[in-house]
Motif scaffolding. Structure first.
Motif, PDB file in Angstrom:
ATOM      1  N   LYS A   1       0.827  -1.207   0.000  1.00  0.00           N
ATOM      2  CA  LYS A   1       0.000   0.000   0.000  1.00  0.00           C
ATOM      3  C   LYS A   1       0.864   1.261   0.000  1.00  0.00           C
ATOM      4  N   LEU A   2       1.962   1.237   0.758  1.00  0.00           N
ATOM      5  CA  LEU A   2       2.837   2.404   0.821  1.00  0.00           C
ATOM      6  C   LEU A   2       3.639   2.614  -0.455  1.00  0.00           C
ATOM      7  N   GLU A   3       3.961   1.550  -1.158  1.00  0.00           N
ATOM      8  CA  GLU A   3       4.796   1.672  -2.349  1.00  0.00           C
ATOM      9  C   GLU A   3       4.042   2.177  -3.573  1.00  0.00           C
ATOM     10  N   SER A   4       2.822   1.711  -3.760  1.00  0.00           N
ATOM     11  CA  SER A   4       2.113   2.095  -4.979  1.00  0.00           C
ATOM     12  C   SER A   4       0.615   2.129  -4.736  1.00  0.00           C
ATOM     13  N   PRO A   5      -0.092   2.974  -5.480  1.00  0.00           N
ATOM     14  CA  PRO A   5      -1.544   3.058  -5.318  1.00  0.00           C
ATOM     15  C   PRO A   5      -2.227   1.800  -5.859  1.00  0.00           C
ATOM     16  N   GLY A   6      -3.413   1.558  -5.369  1.00  0.00           N
ATOM     17  CA  GLY A   6      -4.184   0.419  -5.862  1.00  0.00           C
ATOM     18  C   GLY A   6      -4.454  -0.597  -4.784  1.00  0.00           C
ATOM     19  N   ALA A   7      -5.120  -1.647  -5.195  1.00  0.00           N
ATOM     20  CA  ALA A   7      -5.507  -2.715  -4.274  1.00  0.00           C
ATOM     21  C   ALA A   7      -4.283  -3.492  -3.794  1.00  0.00           C
ATOM     22  N   VAL A   8      -4.374  -4.023  -2.603  1.00  0.00           N
ATOM     23  CA  VAL A   8      -3.302  -4.844  -2.034  1.00  0.00           C
ATOM     24  C   VAL A   8      -3.418  -6.272  -2.545  1.00  0.00           C
ATOM     25  N   ILE A   9      -4.651  -6.742  -2.684  1.00  0.00           N
ATOM     26  CA  ILE A   9      -4.917  -8.107  -3.151  1.00  0.00           C
ATOM     27  C   ILE A   9      -5.238  -8.075  -4.639  1.00  0.00           C
ATOM     28  N   TYR A  10      -4.587  -8.961  -5.379  1.00  0.00           N
ATOM     29  CA  TYR A  10      -4.827  -9.114  -6.809  1.00  0.00           C
ATOM     30  C   TYR A  10      -5.730 -10.315  -7.000  1.00  0.00           C
ATOM     31  N   ARG A  11      -6.761 -10.151  -7.782  1.00  0.00           N
ATOM     32  CA  ARG A  11      -7.708 -11.233  -8.055  1.00  0.00           C
ATOM     33  C   ARG A  11      -7.596 -11.624  -9.526  1.00  0.00           C
TER      34      ARG A  11
ATOM     35  N   LEU B   1      -6.623 -15.497  -5.150  1.00  0.00           N
ATOM     36  CA  LEU B   1      -6.186 -14.294  -4.463  1.00  0.00           C
ATOM     37  C   LEU B   1      -4.673 -14.313  -4.281  1.00  0.00           C
ATOM     38  N   LYS B   2      -4.035 -13.174  -4.506  1.00  0.00           N
ATOM     39  CA  LYS B   2      -2.589 -13.041  -4.320  1.00  0.00           C
ATOM     40  C   LYS B   2      -2.306 -11.616  -3.863  1.00  0.00           C
ATOM     41  N   PHE B   3      -1.174 -11.423  -3.199  1.00  0.00           N
ATOM     42  CA  PHE B   3      -0.739 -10.064  -2.940  1.00  0.00           C
ATOM     43  C   PHE B   3      -0.287  -9.478  -4.267  1.00  0.00           C
ATOM     44  N   ARG B   4      -0.643  -8.216  -4.517  1.00  0.00           N
ATOM     45  CA  ARG B   4      -0.263  -7.562  -5.771  1.00  0.00           C
ATOM     46  C   ARG B   4       1.236  -7.313  -5.776  1.00  0.00           C
ATOM     47  N   SER B   5       1.913  -7.773  -6.821  1.00  0.00           N
ATOM     48  CA  SER B   5       3.358  -7.603  -6.929  1.00  0.00           C
ATOM     49  C   SER B   5       3.752  -6.792  -8.165  1.00  0.00           C
ATOM     50  N   MET B   6       2.756  -6.395  -8.953  1.00  0.00           N
ATOM     51  CA  MET B   6       3.021  -5.606 -10.156  1.00  0.00           C
ATOM     52  C   MET B   6       2.257  -4.287 -10.088  1.00  0.00           C
ATOM     53  N   ARG B   7       2.639  -3.386 -10.979  1.00  0.00           N
ATOM     54  CA  ARG B   7       1.902  -2.125 -11.093  1.00  0.00           C
ATOM     55  C   ARG B   7       0.449  -2.427 -11.441  1.00  0.00           C
ATOM     56  N   ASN B   8      -0.426  -1.487 -11.140  1.00  0.00           N
ATOM     57  CA  ASN B   8      -1.852  -1.667 -11.435  1.00  0.00           C
ATOM     58  C   ASN B   8      -2.134  -1.849 -12.918  1.00  0.00           C
ATOM     59  N   ASP B   9      -1.355  -1.215 -13.766  1.00  0.00           N
ATOM     60  CA  ASP B   9      -1.619  -1.261 -15.212  1.00  0.00           C
ATOM     61  C   ASP B   9      -0.794  -2.328 -15.934  1.00  0.00           C
ATOM     62  N   ALA B  10      -0.402  -3.385 -15.224  1.00  0.00           N
ATOM     63  CA  ALA B  10       0.472  -4.414 -15.799  1.00  0.00           C
ATOM     64  C   ALA B  10      -0.141  -5.101 -17.017  1.00  0.00           C
ATOM     65  N   GLU B  11      -1.453  -5.282 -17.017  1.00  0.00           N
ATOM     66  CA  GLU B  11      -2.127  -5.913 -18.169  1.00  0.00           C
ATOM     67  C   GLU B  11      -3.219  -4.991 -18.701  1.00  0.00           C
TER      68      GLU B  11
ATOM     69  N   LYS C   1      10.162 -13.422  -4.531  1.00  0.00           N
ATOM     70  CA  LYS C   1      11.339 -14.230  -4.225  1.00  0.00           C
ATOM     71  C   LYS C   1      11.088 -15.109  -3.004  1.00  0.00           C
ATOM     72  N   MET C   2      10.384 -14.565  -2.002  1.00  0.00           N
ATOM     73  CA  MET C   2      10.114 -15.300  -0.772  1.00  0.00           C
ATOM     74  C   MET C   2       8.777 -16.042  -0.813  1.00  0.00           C
ATOM     75  N   ARG C   3       8.061 -15.943  -1.939  1.00  0.00           N
ATOM     76  CA  ARG C   3       6.756 -16.585  -2.157  1.00  0.00           C
ATOM     77  C   ARG C   3       5.660 -16.082  -1.217  1.00  0.00           C
ATOM     78  N   ILE C   4       5.874 -14.916  -0.643  1.00  0.00           N
ATOM     79  CA  ILE C   4       4.874 -14.318   0.244  1.00  0.00           C
ATOM     80  C   ILE C   4       3.637 -13.917  -0.552  1.00  0.00           C
ATOM     81  N   ASP C   5       3.806 -13.597  -1.832  1.00  0.00           N
ATOM     82  CA  ASP C   5       2.671 -13.190  -2.661  1.00  0.00           C
ATOM     83  C   ASP C   5       1.600 -14.271  -2.763  1.00  0.00           C
ATOM     84  N   GLU C   6       1.966 -15.515  -2.481  1.00  0.00           N
ATOM     85  CA  GLU C   6       1.039 -16.639  -2.594  1.00  0.00           C
ATOM     86  C   GLU C   6       0.201 -16.867  -1.329  1.00  0.00           C
TER      87      GLU C   6
END
Length: 99
Positions: free
Chosen positions: A9-19, A33-43, A67-72
């Protein structure tokens, strides 16, 4: 998980969870559900792409949590719902047939 959400949330605007829509057993669709690891406009163009080494769409926090697989970790909710399991084939994105 709270620290990860705060860092995203602090690094970039947008949702924390990516669906993302995936297909499970017997072709049943569900939302993973995953933690968002890319910019909002990635696709933004609607075209799905695999992430590559040094992909500019991945944020700094995203690089670390991937790298730490925390996004999963949010996928545990999918497991508890019975939509996917810890062991088994990876649920894939549905193939849309467009002419």
């Amino acid at each position: 998980m709270l620290l990860t959400a705060l860092a995203i949330k602090l690094e970039s605007p947008g949702a924390v969870i990516y669906r993302q829509e995936r297909v499970g057993r017997a072709g049943r669709p569900f939302t993973v559900l995953k933690f968002r690891s890319m910019r909002n406009d990635a696709e933004k163009d609607g075209i799905a792409r695999w992430a590559s080494v040094g992909d500019p769409r991945v944020t700094r926090v995203g690089r670390l949590i991937r790298k730490m697989r925390i996004d999963e970790l949010p996928q545990l909710i999918n497991v508890l719902r019975g939509e996917m399991s810890f062991v088994g084939p990876r649920p894939e994105r549905p193939i849309s047939l467009r002419s």
